[in-house]
Structure formats: structure tokens, C-alpha cells
Motif scaffolding. Structure first.
Motif, PDB file in Angstrom:
ATOM      1  N   TYR A  18     -57.973  58.893 -51.804  1.00 18.41           N
ATOM      2  CA  TYR A  18     -57.290  59.146 -50.533  1.00 18.41           C
ATOM      3  C   TYR A  18     -55.851  58.624 -50.595  1.00 18.41           C
ATOM      4  O   TYR A  18     -54.906  59.298 -50.167  1.00 18.41           O
ATOM      5  CB  TYR A  18     -58.051  58.488 -49.391  1.00 18.41           C
ATOM      6  N   ILE A  37     -53.123  61.811 -42.078  1.00 17.70           N
ATOM      7  CA  ILE A  37     -53.727  62.743 -43.023  1.00 17.70           C
ATOM      8  C   ILE A  37     -55.221  62.440 -43.102  1.00 17.70           C
ATOM      9  O   ILE A  37     -55.618  61.297 -43.339  1.00 17.70           O
ATOM     10  CB  ILE A  37     -53.091  62.588 -44.421  1.00 17.70           C
ATOM     11  N   SER A  38     -56.046  63.449 -42.876  1.00 16.66           N
ATOM     12  CA  SER A  38     -57.483  63.235 -42.992  1.00 16.66           C
ATOM     13  C   SER A  38     -57.875  63.001 -44.451  1.00 16.66           C
ATOM     14  O   SER A  38     -57.267  63.558 -45.369  1.00 16.66           O
ATOM     15  CB  SER A  38     -58.255  64.435 -42.445  1.00 16.66           C
ATOM     16  N   GLU A  39     -58.910  62.178 -44.622  1.00 17.37           N
ATOM     17  CA  GLU A  39     -59.425  61.926 -45.964  1.00 17.37           C
ATOM     18  C   GLU A  39     -60.041  63.175 -46.589  1.00 17.37           C
ATOM     19  O   GLU A  39     -60.122  63.288 -47.813  1.00 17.37           O
ATOM     20  CB  GLU A  39     -60.506  60.846 -45.928  1.00 17.37           C
ATOM     21  N   SER A  40     -60.475  64.115 -45.752  1.00 14.56           N
ATOM     22  CA  SER A  40     -61.308  65.215 -46.229  1.00 14.56           C
ATOM     23  C   SER A  40     -60.812  66.559 -45.712  1.00 14.56           C
ATOM     24  O   SER A  40     -60.317  66.659 -44.587  1.00 14.56           O
ATOM     25  CB  SER A  40     -62.756  64.994 -45.751  1.00 14.56           C
ATOM     26  N   PRO A  41     -60.986  67.612 -46.523  1.00 14.01           N
ATOM     27  CA  PRO A  41     -60.838  68.960 -45.969  1.00 14.01           C
ATOM     28  C   PRO A  41     -62.086  69.316 -45.174  1.00 14.01           C
ATOM     29  O   PRO A  41     -63.059  68.549 -45.147  1.00 14.01           O
ATOM     30  CB  PRO A  41     -60.717  69.838 -47.221  1.00 14.01           C
ATOM     31  N   PHE A 129     -54.960  68.592 -52.436  1.00 11.13           N
ATOM     32  CA  PHE A 129     -56.414  68.426 -52.434  1.00 11.13           C
ATOM     33  C   PHE A 129     -57.015  68.936 -53.746  1.00 11.13           C
ATOM     34  O   PHE A 129     -57.903  68.290 -54.338  1.00 11.13           O
ATOM     35  CB  PHE A 129     -57.036  69.187 -51.254  1.00 11.13           C
ATOM     36  N   ARG A 365     -57.686  70.410 -38.113  1.00 13.15           N
ATOM     37  CA  ARG A 365     -57.570  69.077 -37.516  1.00 13.15           C
ATOM     38  C   ARG A 365     -58.968  68.540 -37.282  1.00 13.15           C
ATOM     39  O   ARG A 365     -59.851  69.270 -36.830  1.00 13.15           O
ATOM     40  CB  ARG A 365     -56.784  69.133 -36.204  1.00 13.15           C
ATOM     41  N   TRP A 383     -62.172  60.461 -41.607  1.00 10.43           N
ATOM     42  CA  TRP A 383     -62.412  61.899 -41.436  1.00 10.43           C
ATOM     43  C   TRP A 383     -61.761  62.388 -40.132  1.00 10.43           C
ATOM     44  O   TRP A 383     -62.326  63.144 -39.370  1.00 10.43           O
ATOM     45  CB  TRP A 383     -63.906  62.211 -41.427  1.00 10.43           C
ATOM     46  N   SER A 386     -54.913  65.406 -39.747  1.00  7.84           N
ATOM     47  CA  SER A 386     -54.517  66.721 -40.247  1.00  7.84           C
ATOM     48  C   SER A 386     -55.271  67.052 -41.529  1.00  7.84           C
ATOM     49  O   SER A 386     -55.411  66.210 -42.423  1.00  7.84           O
ATOM     50  CB  SER A 386     -53.008  66.725 -40.515  1.00  7.84           C
ATOM     51  N   SER A 387     -55.763  68.278 -41.630  1.00  5.07           N
ATOM     52  CA  SER A 387     -56.577  68.657 -42.775  1.00  5.07           C
ATOM     53  C   SER A 387     -56.318  70.112 -43.160  1.00  5.07           C
ATOM     54  O   SER A 387     -55.355  70.728 -42.705  1.00  5.07           O
ATOM     55  CB  SER A 387     -58.061  68.419 -42.443  1.00  5.07           C
ATOM     56  N   ASN A 388     -57.197  70.629 -44.007  1.00  7.65           N
ATOM     57  CA  ASN A 388     -57.094  72.004 -44.491  1.00  7.65           C
ATOM     58  C   ASN A 388     -58.508  72.543 -44.646  1.00  7.65           C
ATOM     59  O   ASN A 388     -59.423  71.791 -44.977  1.00  7.65           O
ATOM     60  CB  ASN A 388     -56.355  72.022 -45.839  1.00  7.65           C
TER      61      ASN A 388
END
Length: 394
Positions: A18, A37-41, A129, A365, A383, A386-388
Motif C-alpha cells: 500500500y 487512496i484506498s488500499e484496494s481496487p 495497481f 470510491r 478499504w 479513491s479507487s479503481n
């Protein structure tokens, strides 16, 4: 949602990875992201993707049938900008990831905008990622970096020299999205310019670079026009409402035309029923609705539990909507066995000569709070942010 990839990601995850993800973004941009920033997609099935696309295509079809006169009614008189365009250049649609009454996971429309989001950032985010978790490349967005760049370049720069094209923002160095401005500069070779630095001579606009005045011919607009009045002592040579010799990408009027203003006009199984506040029927229960100002940004002004006292006190009821509540479902399991809720934004562009917009990327998100917005998350949760989104290929 795609147990195979969720299990593999959670097994591979570490705080070191991370930290590396955030370090990658910092190295590539030169600064820390201004948002969490989120740890995970998030991982979504092919079936869920099909539902997203079906709903989006229906929404686009419905918008195309709306008359220009109706859309013009969405623009406040004090925010109307000359030289409007026939289409928006950017088109984004937000869906909550929800559970219906039959226990099925489905998308539900939250809002839509004809305003650019973090296009350049999200492509780099997805790449990062995949660099840290190589197995994600199996299910990554199939649009190549070259095609992605060409689409944005054709849209934003067009036939102009990049030095005559700017990304326009107000105090860009103070914006949480500054990292996206930097990635856009690197991708397209354009400059980010603060609205207060714009020079005006007749109908021509200029910015200063290396002691020279450079003419501005195209503006990639990132300014939320209606927020300018809230900035105290703002001094500019250029007013948006002036008739100037520039091409807007996208034209500021579209911020109002494609907005919550349209929600009461749209119909689809994945579009929650909405009403303008002044048209809210007596047979509906206010407890089942969320109150939203038409032209807010990043969740400001949203009331999840409106009361009659609150709605009665609002004077400009035509500038608010009530949208039926949806149930965000916690489906994204973290390494501790807790679950996050999520939202996905589809990032479209719309070339002027195309009949339909093109889907370029997505933005996700994640949250464990009531509001799915990175500003409403608890500081010690994981978790979130912001994510993808990655979609199964079969």
C-alpha cells in the motif's frame, strides 16, 4: 464480487505494498495525492458491468431526446456563458453499488455530470495497481495507453499547438485534484493556469510563460463556475460571461445542463425516482428520500434525512431535488473481514462529431461511512477512499 480476485488480492496485500502504491503515484507526479487512496481496487462481475452499460446507454438515449430549450432552463441566468456547444465534451455517470429487494446486487444512479473528472489520474492509478499486483493485468481496462492519450489529445488539444491550450482552474495548487492536473500536463503537454493569472486584450485571452504572453485558444475547464462567487476578494481580468475567442472544453453551460437537474426526467430500473422539491407529491414519504441541492459538488449540502421543517424552510425549492434512497451494500471485504460500500463513476468523452460518447475509464470510491465521499471517511478505517474498478473478463 468476483471472489477469485478478491481472495487473491487480500492474500497478496500488505501495508508495504500500500505504501508502495502511494509512493508510485508520488514519484510519477511529484506530489502526494490530496485525497485518501484506498488500499484496494473493487472487483465487479461481467454481469454487473453489463447492467452499468445498459443503464448508461439508456440515460444517454434519453438525454439525446431532450430539447435544447429544456436544457437551457437548467442554467442560472447569472452563470450563462456565450458560444454554447451542441454536445458536452465530458460526460460522467455515478452509480451506487446496491442491493435490491430480491437480494441482488445492482447499480443505482446517483448523479451525472458533463464535467471532467480525474481522467489522467485514473489511468495512472490503474497502471500502478497493476504494477504492484501483476495478476490484475488479466482484468485491466482493455484500452491501451496510446488510444487513451489519443482520445484525450484529440478532444482537449485538437489541432492547436499544446502551448495555446490550458487547463484552467482557480488556485490549482490548493485543489485536492492537483495530482490530476500534473498527470494531464505530462500526458498532453499543456499548462495549468490559475484564473487569476489570465490576461485579456479585447476578445483574446493570454497567459504568461517565461516572460512571454501566450495566446489561449482552447480551455480545458476545471473551474466550477458557480463557486467563484463564494471566493472573497477574487480579482480577475476575465469574466466567464464575456464573449471571448476561445474554444471551451467542455463549455461551462454543460455543468448545469447535465446535472441533478435531469434526475427527475430520467426513467430506468436503475434510476431511483427523483422529484424537484417544489413538485414533491403529497403521497410520497419524505423519509424515503435524500435532499440534494442541484448544483453542489463533492457531496456538499446533501441531507440524508430531510424533514418537513427543513424542506419548508428552503426558499428556492426549484434548485433542490429529492431522490429516493438506495441501499449501498457492503460487498468489498477487507483483510479483517469487514466490508466496505462502493460507488463507481464511468468516465466518458464525447467527440463533437460522434453520435455517442466513448467510455474511457472509471473511478471508484469506497467507504464505511454513510456518505460515499472521500471526505466523510473515518481516519482509522481501511478499504476507503479513491479507487479503481476491475471487471471480470468472462
Amino acid at each position: 464480487m468476483i471472489p477469485k480476485y478478491r481472495k487473491q488480492f487480500n492474500q497478496d496485500f500488505s501495508q508495504e505494498k500500500y505504501s508502495l502504491l502511494k509512493e508510485y503515484l508520488k514519484q510519477k507526479s511529484g506530489l502526494e495525492p490530496g485525497f485518501r487512496i484506498s488500499e484496494s481496487p473493487i472487483f465487479l462481475t461481467k454481469d454487473f458491468e453489463a447492467k452499468l452499460i445498459s443503464a448508461s446507454e439508456s440515460i444517454i438515449d434519453q438525454i439525446k431526446t431532450l430539447s435544447p430549450d429544456l436544457l437551457q432552463k437548467a442554467i442560472p441566468d447569472n452563470c450563462r456563458v456565450p458560444n454554447d456547444t451542441n454536445k458536452p465534451h465530458f460526460f460522467t455517470i455515478d452509480f451506487g453499488i446496491c442491493k435490491n429487494n430480491n437480494g441482488e446486487i445492482e447499480p443505482q444512479l446517483i448523479e451525472l455530470q458533463a464535467f471532467p473528472s480525474l481522467y489522467a489520474f485514473q489511468k495512472i492509478f490503474e497502471d500502478s495497481f497493476c504494477e504492484i499486483y501483476p495478476f490484475l493485468s488479466e482484468i485491466r481496462n482493455n484500452m491501451s495507453q496510446e488510444n487513451f492519450k489519443n482520445h484525450l489529445n484529440d478532444l482537449i488539444v485538437g489541432d492547436e499547438n499544446p502551448e495555446n491550450v490550458i487547463l484552467l482552474e482557480i488556485y490549482p495548487e490548493k485543489q485536492k485534484t492537483q495530482i490530476d492536473f500534473i498527470f494531464t500536463e505530462k500526458l498532453l503537454g499543456i499548462k495549468t493556469v490559475c484564473l487569476t493569472k489570465i490576461k485579456k486584450n479585447g476578445k483574446k485571452l493570454y497567459y504568461e510563460y517565461d516572460g512571454n504572453l501566450i495566446e489561449i485558444k482552447r480551455i480545458y475547464n476545471r473551474v466550477i463556475f458557480d463557486e467563484l462567487d463564494r471566493i472573497p476578494d477574487l480579482k480577475t481580468e476575465f469574466d466567464f460571461r464575456e464573449d471571448v475567442d476561445v474554444k471551451w472544453i467542455t463549455h461551462p453551460n454543460w455543468f448545469f445542463k447535465i446535472s441533478k437537474f435531469l434526475l427527475p426526467l430520467l426513467e430506468h430500473q436503475f434510476v431511483p425516482k427523483s422529484y424537484f422539491l417544489h413538485e414533491f407529491p403529497e403521497n410520497e414519504n419524505l423519509e424515503n428520500f435524500v435532499l440534494k441541492p442541484l448544483f453542489s459538488f463533492a457531496g456538499s449540502g446533501v441531507n440524508l434525512n430531510p424533514t418537513k421543517e427543513i424542506t419548508d424552510a428552503i426558499e428556492d425549492k426549484q434548485n433542490y431535488i429529492l431522490q429516493r434512497k438506495v441501499n449501498y451494500e457492503p460487498v468489498f471485504e477487507d483483510i479483517n473481514g469487514d466490508f466496505s460500500k462502493g460507488e463507481i463513476r464511468l468516465l466518458y468523452i464525447w467527440h463533437e462529431n460522434d453520435e455517442r460518447p466513448i467510455l474511457l475509464e472509471n473511478l471508484a470510491r469506497m467507504t464505511k461511512a454513510d456518505m460515499v465521499n472521500v471526505d466523510f471517511n473515518k481516519k482509522d478505517a481501511i478499504w476507503i477512499g479513491s479507487s479503481n474498478a476491475f471487471f471480470a473478463q468472462e
